[in-house]
Write a protein that holds these residues in place. Structure first.
Motif: not given
Lengths: 340, 340, 340, 340
Positions: A212-222
């Motif tokens: 679960v990725i909560c922090n928006n800045s970590l979501k991109k292109d995962f």
């Protein structure tokens, strides 16, 4: 020989198998973009009370840890972990293999505290040293302890004040959440951490962790990271269906409760017989201390791991219960122990 | 909407599910050291007629490729692949992420030849360039072609003469071995390659590839690599049981034969209607060329990938059949095509 | 403001500059294959009494450490270092950036002992953990202590008995070899280690370390590693000429002796004034403990690093002398200290 | 034997040596934070007419490329380079060793064009492929050609429109800027690229490249990257002083002009004798095509690299001039060629 060695000795909860069977010949989109996976994510997001988190199903814990941590850090940034931390000890240097140092913090109870973090920050002052950037915790920890709400809030605060990411390994999150004394609920983690995962492998699935990725800045292109690390399963439905069953209703929690209840029986029985524990753990991992001769006798009928030698005469062993552990078996263990 | 997009749209062969169900509540050792996995390895070794190969079950193709290739190479050594090669194009730089360059060789039919290898060797002359060390081939290839015995013998020879390792990606090895015209048998690969894998994911398993390491010098400590790359599954039995069912008897080959038979129906039907193919492929991947308008009409009822635009008016699409494809569906496809 | 901060505050020994000037317009082969470099290697091999070692000139210590250690290890193998070790603390995770874990061993005096190694080996038992493979030591250590012959022999023995490589960081090897009490000579290192380097940067060169590879199995293709890590200097002669001057006669040792002699004056002067030291170091790094007020006064005239706070009132500082330190300056320091 | 093999056969420009000598015994701060380096940066910033760029001195080209590119990219992002690009061919996979793929684009003249970039972008569509993120160009290119202002503007535009970084390898930037026909000036690069470097090694320094980071988002923590890759020189003044001399006045350009002027003499002389060139290069690298017998005769008196065999009878060789090349030597070469 009955095994109390770990919580992945049996297969999957029968309901999971049933649904696999039922859906088996349907066609679905590959690589985790199928409708089962999407539905499972909706159920989990509902539990979290957070529509905005990104969720990815990955097949195992080490893979989730290495994929996420390598994705979240720049090359010179490091993770901080308790010296008991799974990524430090039991993942064959998987994080270092992606290029990142893991800074070790001594910890008796497997948990990190505000002061631990500040100490590490104070010691890392310039570009001749790695830059601490991510705090890795496990809940429950590798020694069976759990974080309480106040502790997690404190950690979260110190991380946010110092531009650190808080990442939680939840391989045994089910057991933590169902432990006596636990005051955290699933939705707290999406508020207090930057990312965490919900462990399926050790709580009734064949395999699978829900990152679960909560922090928006970590979501991109995962999804690029998942594919690059070899963690993208062609028949992604296989993971999705399992989490769908676990979170469609309360199955995930019921399974964890069984594990804990079985651990309670063991814990009480062992205590009553006068034995002590290496660490006081309320979850599904117990670390009783027995005389070496008792350990040897137990090994004739049970398989388990040795945790640590205590002086010359005693040994702490690890006993693990699971969703599949039956009451008769743990009752039998206590009886056998009594008869030794 | 019927999918001919790939060979992993459905779940697993029902017999696999039955055995998973039957063995589900037995306890087994973790991490692939269980009795099911061991038994599966014996069946595969028997097929190979080689008692000495090491076999490891890994959950997917990209993960097998990256784990094996990174294990086999020293840091400055590189792999050679056809420009269609999966590791070059469709694994998000997974090999490079482990530190190794993949040298691209232009290839129309997806295969590498003796002269391709020699040309690469001639161009890499000193320590200012990577050192080519491993030849990566796929069989069947990414464009559906297969290697014939003479071709593989030639490649094997040029590799051995030049201290190169030959590694074969067998994600679709079943289909290759059951193709019309194929003159290779499973046991040839343990003789002619240094390592290869037998793909389960695309031939009836939920997931799983059986990596076969033939060259003794590549065997040491391989389980460390598997664990470090996150590829070691806790409930390793899950992979073991699937390969056990596939190789206990001829199931693996029967499933591949179905895929090929369904492809044959498509190929013949399409040919009969006067369409040509981008490449002549005897296995379960077909690349017919249709006018754009035909492609659009087909897309109304079928899902498939676009392979390549051919000039302004035509398009080559990719049709893939599998163990689960039914005769009525491919017959219907041909009919629908006829009616367009 | 006079600096005792480190041993790289000044340029290069004048004789080096003279030779650079004298040879400046000659043409030479690039990338370290020039005649100056070759001649320098002959001088060093003669000193070592070993014709068979491979020698490579690399521009700095971190680069030498990372290039060598990454070359010597397979992906899952790890280095062992004292917790004071340069690679653990002061190289921004350079070793981890090549994929390898560095296992930390607590050490007061900066040295590793036989028992330290055995303890690490006992703790690393299976493929869920990294495999310790290389022992990293520094001589002199990061806290100014030196290895004695018996100690190095013991370490070498435990390494050979356990299939471990012994690698020595000799950034300050000159000072170690010229320390009072030292009983090791240059030729001992090629016998007792698998690889080590002779530091030029901190002993009179502009830059440059001479990596000596003793173990035959580590020699192959090493120049590929140097190039890949960006460590191959186009005008390699620049490094070769410096080592040529340092080893053409006794210049390397004379420079180290000056550093040590200047440290002796400081050490004796500070002792005489009744101050103690954090660690007893016979080489060119001293760690005296002063009251905080004294440190503040010294900082008005001298620059140096703070090593460690000792309780609330005292501080240990680091004083470093070099080939370029003059007697008048260290005498002045002692006088100034006396007058505080 | 006179060498026209490269532009790093001689040492450094005498004025650099003089300043090294003059400042040799002064004490300075380590790791590039000394006053010489700072002053050099001011001179370069003035030339660029841009106060905001960050400048770092790094010892060589490969090291600058790998440090910068690895710093600028996330793990799954890739660089695009012409198939002649130094990072693709002549750096032993240094970029891949940091985990990143380099996508190769066929190019006759060593340059990339707008359409090349768009083609690569079109081919990379999803997370199964790397994500192109950085465009790597060299000026002058590896085949001696140069970028013209319009070309660089076009490239810069296509990069900015597509969220790509433009990075320029300026190992031979001096020669490019002083080439006949060049219409770019130093200040254009800080406007049109995201980062680039000014090569010292091949234009009069012992070693050293000045990396200029123009894009603010790439500046943060860059010194951590430098240290981690082993590229931070203890006596950083050594690099700073060299760039100080090169940019204190017009020395950098005067040296490049000499190289070009000597190349002009060679080019004109060779042309006049009726020979053709593999590529039309206005800078200090020439690629004349000679009959094999002529090449053999030249090799008796000159050393140079073979670029390419042209059919059975002809060979293109590479001739490189430098700041140190003397008119008498190139005149002699032309005469010798005439006499063959």
């Amino acid at each position: 020989m009955y095994s109390l060695k770990n919580d992945y000795s049996e297969g999957a909860h029968p309901r999971i198998l049933e649904t696999l069977l039922k859906t088996n010949l349907e066609q679905s989109t590959g690589y985790g973009e199928d409708s089962y996976s999407n539905e499972a994510k909706i159920f989990i997001r509902n539990r979290l009370g957070d529509e905005n988190v990104d969720i990815h199903f990955i097949s195992g814990g080490t893979q989730t840890n290495l994929t996420a941590i390598a994705a979240f850090l720049r090359p010179y940034e490091a993770a901080i972990a308790a010296n008991t931390g799974h990524i430090l000890v039991h993942e064959t240097g998987a994080i270092e293999a992606t290029g990142h140092k893991v800074i070790s913090v001594p910890s008796i109870d497997g948990k990190l505290k505000r002061e631990d973090i500040l100490k590490v920050l104070n010691e890392h002052t310039d570009e001749h040293m790695v830059k601490p950037k991510l705090v890795y915790i496990s809940n429950s920890t590798e020694v069976g302890t759990i974080y309480y709400k106040k502790e997690l809030e404190d950690l979260s605060k110190v991380c946010r004040e110092n531009d650190l990411l808080l990442f939680m390994d939840g391989a045994r999150l089910g057991s933590a959440l169902c432990s006596k004394g636990n005051d955290l609920k699933l939705s707290d983690f999406s508020e207090l951490t930057d990312a965490f995962y919900i462990g399926g492998t050790k709580n009734g699935a064949f395999m699978g962790e829900a990152l679960v990725i909560c922090n928006n800045s970590l979501k991109k292109d995962f999804r690029f990271h998942i594919k690059q690390r070899g963690a993208m399963i062609a028949k992604g439905r296989f993971l999705g269906i399992q989490f769908l069953e676990l979170f469609r209703d309360d199955l995930f929690f019921e399974l964890a409760e069984n594990a804990n209840k079985m651990a309670d029986i063991l814990r009480e029985g062992i205590k009553k017989l006068g034995y002590s524990f290496l660490v006081d753990s309320p979850s599904n991992q117990l670390f009783p201390v027995f005389p070496n001769s008792v350990v040897e006798r137990l090994q004739e009928k049970y398989s388990f791991n040795i945790q640590e030698k205590i002086g010359d005469n005693n040994t702490s062993i690890r006993l693990v219960t699971s969703w599949a552990t039956k009451e008769e078996d743990v009752v039998k263990f206590v009886e056998d122990l009594k008869n030794i």
